[in-house]
Design a protein around this motif. Structure first.
Motif, PDB file in Angstrom:
ATOM      1  N   LEU A 427     -15.787  10.964  -7.477  1.00  0.00           N
ATOM      2  CA  LEU A 427     -15.035  11.091  -8.721  1.00  0.00           C
ATOM      3  C   LEU A 427     -13.553  10.950  -8.427  1.00  0.00           C
ATOM      4  O   LEU A 427     -13.081  11.309  -7.338  1.00  0.00           O
ATOM      5  N   SER A 428     -12.839  10.375  -9.371  1.00  0.00           N
ATOM      6  CA  SER A 428     -11.392  10.245  -9.223  1.00  0.00           C
ATOM      7  C   SER A 428     -10.707  10.901 -10.408  1.00  0.00           C
ATOM      8  O   SER A 428     -11.133  10.735 -11.561  1.00  0.00           O
ATOM      9  N   ASN A 429      -9.686  11.667 -10.113  1.00  0.00           N
ATOM     10  CA  ASN A 429      -8.835  12.249 -11.139  1.00  0.00           C
ATOM     11  C   ASN A 429      -7.642  11.325 -11.304  1.00  0.00           C
ATOM     12  O   ASN A 429      -6.768  11.261 -10.446  1.00  0.00           O
ATOM     13  N   ARG A 430      -7.616  10.580 -12.409  1.00  0.00           N
ATOM     14  CA  ARG A 430      -6.515   9.651 -12.642  1.00  0.00           C
ATOM     15  C   ARG A 430      -5.330  10.337 -13.325  1.00  0.00           C
ATOM     16  O   ARG A 430      -4.287   9.702 -13.514  1.00  0.00           O
ATOM     17  N   ALA A 431      -5.499  11.590 -13.747  1.00  0.00           N
ATOM     18  CA  ALA A 431      -4.401  12.322 -14.373  1.00  0.00           C
ATOM     19  C   ALA A 431      -3.290  12.583 -13.353  1.00  0.00           C
ATOM     20  O   ALA A 431      -3.527  12.642 -12.144  1.00  0.00           O
ATOM     21  N   ALA A 456      -4.723  14.013  -1.668  1.00  0.00           N
ATOM     22  CA  ALA A 456      -4.394  15.309  -2.270  1.00  0.00           C
ATOM     23  C   ALA A 456      -2.912  15.642  -2.133  1.00  0.00           C
ATOM     24  O   ALA A 456      -2.346  16.329  -2.985  1.00  0.00           O
ATOM     25  N   ASP A 457      -2.288  15.164  -1.100  1.00  0.00           N
ATOM     26  CA  ASP A 457      -0.890  15.530  -0.829  1.00  0.00           C
ATOM     27  C   ASP A 457       0.040  14.330  -0.838  1.00  0.00           C
ATOM     28  O   ASP A 457       1.089  14.341  -0.193  1.00  0.00           O
ATOM     29  N   THR A 458      -0.340  13.274  -1.554  1.00  0.00           N
ATOM     30  CA  THR A 458       0.493  12.072  -1.582  1.00  0.00           C
ATOM     31  C   THR A 458       0.785  11.672  -3.022  1.00  0.00           C
ATOM     32  O   THR A 458      -0.037  11.873  -3.915  1.00  0.00           O
ATOM     33  N   GLU A 459       1.939  11.087  -3.225  1.00  0.00           N
ATOM     34  CA  GLU A 459       2.326  10.613  -4.553  1.00  0.00           C
ATOM     35  C   GLU A 459       1.684   9.249  -4.828  1.00  0.00           C
ATOM     36  O   GLU A 459       1.326   8.515  -3.897  1.00  0.00           O
ATOM     37  N   VAL A 460       1.585   8.910  -6.114  1.00  0.00           N
ATOM     38  CA  VAL A 460       0.882   7.669  -6.473  1.00  0.00           C
ATOM     39  C   VAL A 460       1.628   6.428  -6.009  1.00  0.00           C
ATOM     40  O   VAL A 460       1.023   5.358  -5.874  1.00  0.00           O
ATOM     41  N   ASP A 461       2.933   6.531  -5.751  1.00  0.00           N
ATOM     42  CA  ASP A 461       3.680   5.358  -5.312  1.00  0.00           C
ATOM     43  C   ASP A 461       3.831   5.290  -3.793  1.00  0.00           C
ATOM     44  O   ASP A 461       4.505   4.396  -3.267  1.00  0.00           O
ATOM     45  N   GLU A 462       3.185   6.211  -3.080  1.00  0.00           N
ATOM     46  CA  GLU A 462       3.212   6.143  -1.620  1.00  0.00           C
ATOM     47  C   GLU A 462       2.386   4.958  -1.140  1.00  0.00           C
ATOM     48  O   GLU A 462       1.307   4.689  -1.661  1.00  0.00           O
ATOM     49  N   TYR A 463       2.883   4.268  -0.117  1.00  0.00           N
ATOM     50  CA  TYR A 463       2.180   3.091   0.393  1.00  0.00           C
ATOM     51  C   TYR A 463       2.075   3.153   1.912  1.00  0.00           C
ATOM     52  O   TYR A 463       2.797   3.899   2.580  1.00  0.00           O
ATOM     53  N   SER A 464       1.173   2.359   2.457  1.00  0.00           N
ATOM     54  CA  SER A 464       0.841   2.446   3.873  1.00  0.00           C
ATOM     55  C   SER A 464       1.813   1.666   4.740  1.00  0.00           C
ATOM     56  O   SER A 464       2.229   0.555   4.408  1.00  0.00           O
ATOM     57  N   ARG A 465       2.166   2.287   5.843  1.00  0.00           N
ATOM     58  CA  ARG A 465       2.934   1.668   6.918  1.00  0.00           C
ATOM     59  C   ARG A 465       2.296   2.096   8.227  1.00  0.00           C
ATOM     60  O   ARG A 465       1.518   3.046   8.253  1.00  0.00           O
ATOM     61  N   LYS A 466       2.633   1.439   9.296  1.00  0.00           N
ATOM     62  CA  LYS A 466       1.964   1.801  10.546  1.00  0.00           C
ATOM     63  C   LYS A 466       2.313   3.208  11.006  1.00  0.00           C
ATOM     64  O   LYS A 466       1.552   3.829  11.744  1.00  0.00           O
ATOM     65  N   ASP A 467       3.455   3.754  10.539  1.00  0.00           N
ATOM     66  CA  ASP A 467       3.843   5.090  10.975  1.00  0.00           C
ATOM     67  C   ASP A 467       3.352   6.198  10.061  1.00  0.00           C
ATOM     68  O   ASP A 467       3.610   7.377  10.319  1.00  0.00           O
ATOM     69  N   ASN A 468       2.642   5.847   8.954  1.00  0.00           N
ATOM     70  CA  ASN A 468       2.177   6.906   8.059  1.00  0.00           C
ATOM     71  C   ASN A 468       0.725   6.747   7.638  1.00  0.00           C
ATOM     72  O   ASN A 468       0.254   7.452   6.740  1.00  0.00           O
ATOM     73  N   ALA A 469      -0.008   5.812   8.253  1.00  0.00           N
ATOM     74  CA  ALA A 469      -1.368   5.500   7.808  1.00  0.00           C
ATOM     75  C   ALA A 469      -2.281   6.717   7.841  1.00  0.00           C
ATOM     76  O   ALA A 469      -3.178   6.853   6.984  1.00  0.00           O
ATOM     77  N   ASP A 470      -2.051   7.634   8.780  1.00  0.00           N
ATOM     78  CA  ASP A 470      -2.916   8.815   8.874  1.00  0.00           C
ATOM     79  C   ASP A 470      -2.759   9.747   7.674  1.00  0.00           C
ATOM     80  O   ASP A 470      -3.638  10.588   7.422  1.00  0.00           O
ATOM     81  N   ALA A 471      -1.681   9.617   6.923  1.00  0.00           N
ATOM     82  CA  ALA A 471      -1.455  10.497   5.775  1.00  0.00           C
ATOM     83  C   ALA A 471      -2.441  10.245   4.647  1.00  0.00           C
ATOM     84  O   ALA A 471      -2.567  11.068   3.736  1.00  0.00           O
ATOM     85  N   PHE A 472      -3.150   9.112   4.700  1.00  0.00           N
ATOM     86  CA  PHE A 472      -4.064   8.754   3.612  1.00  0.00           C
ATOM     87  C   PHE A 472      -5.531   9.014   3.959  1.00  0.00           C
ATOM     88  O   PHE A 472      -6.417   8.698   3.170  1.00  0.00           O
ATOM     89  N   SER A 490     -11.458  22.074  -8.252  1.00  0.00           N
ATOM     90  CA  SER A 490     -10.123  21.789  -8.755  1.00  0.00           C
ATOM     91  C   SER A 490      -9.608  20.551  -8.039  1.00  0.00           C
ATOM     92  O   SER A 490      -9.319  20.588  -6.839  1.00  0.00           O
ATOM     93  N   VAL A 491      -9.526  19.457  -8.789  1.00  0.00           N
ATOM     94  CA  VAL A 491      -9.212  18.161  -8.186  1.00  0.00           C
ATOM     95  C   VAL A 491      -7.713  17.907  -8.294  1.00  0.00           C
ATOM     96  O   VAL A 491      -7.154  17.918  -9.399  1.00  0.00           O
ATOM     97  N   PRO A 492      -7.041  17.671  -7.179  1.00  0.00           N
ATOM     98  CA  PRO A 492      -5.594  17.426  -7.239  1.00  0.00           C
ATOM     99  C   PRO A 492      -5.258  16.194  -8.080  1.00  0.00           C
ATOM    100  O   PRO A 492      -6.101  15.324  -8.317  1.00  0.00           O
ATOM    101  N   ALA A 493      -4.027  16.126  -8.514  1.00  0.00           N
ATOM    102  CA  ALA A 493      -3.569  14.977  -9.292  1.00  0.00           C
ATOM    103  C   ALA A 493      -3.762  13.685  -8.507  1.00  0.00           C
ATOM    104  O   ALA A 493      -3.556  13.643  -7.283  1.00  0.00           O
ATOM    105  N   SER A 494      -4.204  12.642  -9.193  1.00  0.00           N
ATOM    106  CA  SER A 494      -4.301  11.293  -8.620  1.00  0.00           C
ATOM    107  C   SER A 494      -4.987  11.317  -7.256  1.00  0.00           C
ATOM    108  O   SER A 494      -4.424  10.893  -6.248  1.00  0.00           O
ATOM    109  N   SER A 495      -6.197  11.813  -7.261  1.00  0.00           N
ATOM    110  CA  SER A 495      -6.951  11.913  -6.015  1.00  0.00           C
ATOM    111  C   SER A 495      -8.392  11.505  -6.237  1.00  0.00           C
ATOM    112  O   SER A 495      -8.848  11.344  -7.371  1.00  0.00           O
ATOM    113  N   VAL A 496      -9.112  11.331  -5.141  1.00  0.00           N
ATOM    114  CA  VAL A 496     -10.508  10.916  -5.163  1.00  0.00           C
ATOM    115  C   VAL A 496     -11.317  11.910  -4.340  1.00  0.00           C
ATOM    116  O   VAL A 496     -10.925  12.264  -3.222  1.00  0.00           O
TER     117      VAL A 496
END
Length: 503
Positions: A427-431, A456-472, A490-496
């Protein structure tokens, strides 16, 4: 008030074909050259030129099928240019795309049929070839099938052996052209019907006599319903003593790209607009099925969505169609999968565009590293549905209405599949705020065996780079069991979220 999801365990839809999680690689930008293939560049580990850090990441997804060589590129690609000693292969035009990030429309043909088949072997993926209908001939397409699949003593079979493959490649899926209403020749539906009949006839002949593999042909459909109906109507005029016109294909394809605002600089309304537009994929499938029900009601032709995904305005021909890949893009992919699962009885394959570096890619590379995107993580989470039985899943949730769009955005999207004594729920919470979600199953004794959450801990405009890929990568999430097969999370905002339920 929260949202409710009811998984109707006794309402099966159909088996979810693993090929719904397929991929697409075109000779475009850095998808092939720099993404899958680096030749003699020793800055990364290779297998005869194939880039192994990319392969290792893709292998973790258990990729079921890979489509190649295009795309628009396919309808100006002549397969014999890409076989034999690499140093003897000609450099040809790339009529539609440029290689790398430079505006150079040339194709070196270092990566051809044998290299592609090696990639498929390394990934244990089924190859899916798109034949050149736009500038090629039925004979050229039939020759390619013979080269790939015939286990005998013809010149083409012997040439394959000389090129290092004594055993046939047994290619099952063959696309008869690509977007022939557009870059593949700008054909009318009636013209494409004429060409499809010619090509399919010769491909069928080679299949019947020279190939032990049961070949499945994919016709080119369109997201405009009238085109599909006109094509199917014109195809019905085919005269044959052995089979009907609709026996010439097993599948019909549709393509859908969508966007709203910039890749990373978008407001809340553009966030929801992109999600609304992603719902058109399901609508395209429904329209294609409706056309088939009118003209080929007795057939079992299925739908292949062999190009889909986000195409942001930043991705242009001059930069190799590269764009940043955000959480927003990944959440849209989760919703597309939910829509495809709901249509598991009619969809046989889907191929996201594209595998590496291009558009909504799953892997990005530079000269020395490869890393996964947020969309990669959604594929990794959702592929647990593969081979399971899709279950009717009812979602009671609020919807965000988007002006001038045919679809609104349910704030929660979900799907479920049965695997023996387990049910897998995503399930995805698109809210843009957290959402309390209740999940209920028919079996009162059901219990949660595992759970995970993405973003759960990332903003919707966050994007992948080689130095942050583990954050996703996935994290843990608490699930409350209320008994009687009812769970609360309790599903965090914009999460799956994914739940593995023993039922």
């Amino acid at each position: 008030m929260g949202s409710e999801i009811h998984v109707q365990q006794h309402e099966p839809i159909a088996e979810i074909d693993p090929n719904l999680y397929g991929h697409f690689a075109e000779h475009l930008g850095r998808c092939i050259y720099g993404g899958l293939w680096v030749g003699e560049d020793d800055r990364v580990p290779t297998d005869d030129g194939i880039r192994m850090d990319t392969i290792d990441l893709l292998a973790n997804l258990e990729m079921p099928v890979l489509r190649w060589p295009g795309g628009c590129f396919a309808d100006d690609y002549h397969w014999e240019d890409g076989i034999g000693p690499r140093e003897e292969r000609p450099t040809r035009r790339n009529a539609f795309w440029t290689q790398g990030r430079a505006d150079i429309p040339e194709e070196p043909n270092e990566f051809g049929t044998e290299e592609f088949m090696r990639v498929c072997d390394l990934l244990d993926a089924e190859p899916y070839l798109a034949a050149n209908l736009g500038s090629g001939s039925p004979g050229e397409a039939a020759d390619w099938l013979e080269y790939c699949n015939y286990d005998g003593d013809t010149e083409l079979a012997n040439r394959r052996a000389e090129n290092g493959s004594e055993e046939p490649h047994d290619v099952k899926f063959w696309g008869v052209g690509n977007e022939n209403w557009g870059c593949g020749g700008r054909l009318s539906p009636e013209q494409y019907a004429e060409e499809f009949r010619r090509f399919a006839t010769y491909l069928r002949s080679v299949d019947g006599l020279l190939s032990e593999q049961d070949v499945e042909l994919v016709s080119v459909g369109h997201i405009h319903d009238d085109w599909n109906r006109k094509f199917l109507d014109a195809l019905s005029e085919c005269a044959s003593f052995t089979e009907g016109p609709y026996d010439l294909m097993e599948h019909m394809s549709v393509h859908r790209y969508y966007e709203a605002g910039s890749d990373t600089d978008f407001d809340d309304e553009e966030y929801f607009r992109l999600l609304a537009r992603s719902r058109k994929v399901g609508g395209d499938v429904d329209n294609a099925v409706d056309a088939l029900s009118v003209y080929a009601p007795e057939s079992d032709i299925s739908i292949v969505v062999d190009e889909w995904g986000v195409w942001h305005p930043e991705a242009t021909n001059t930069n190799g169609l590269e764009q940043e890949n955000t959480v927003r893009d990944a959440i849209s992919a989760a919703g597309v999968f939910d829509d495809l699962h709901e249509r598991a009885d009619v969809v046989a394959m889907a191929n996201i565009a594209q595998t590496v570096n291009v558009l909504q890619c799953l892997v990005q590379t530079d000269e020395e590293d490869a890393w996964a995107t947020p969309t990669y993580q959604v594929f990794d989470l959702y592929e647990n549905h593969a081979g399971g039985t899709a279950l009717d899943t009812v979602v009671d949730t609020d919807a965000h209405e988007v002006e001038d769009e045919p679809y609104d955005v349910p704030l929660v999207s979900a799907s479920a599949s049965a695997h023996g004594d387990e049910v897998y729920v995503t399930l995805s919470n698109r809210a843009l705020d957290s959402e309390d979600v209740t999940v209920s199953l028919d079996e009162a004794s059901a219990s949660v065996a595992d759970s995970a959450v993405l973003f759960a801990d990332t903003e919707v405009d966050e994007y992948s780079r080689k130095d942050n890929a583990d954050a996703f990568t996935p994290g843990e999430i608490d699930v409350d069991e209320n008994g009687d097969g009812i769970f609360e999370v309790s599903v965090p905002a914009s999460s799956v979220v994914a739940l593995t339920v023993e039922a």
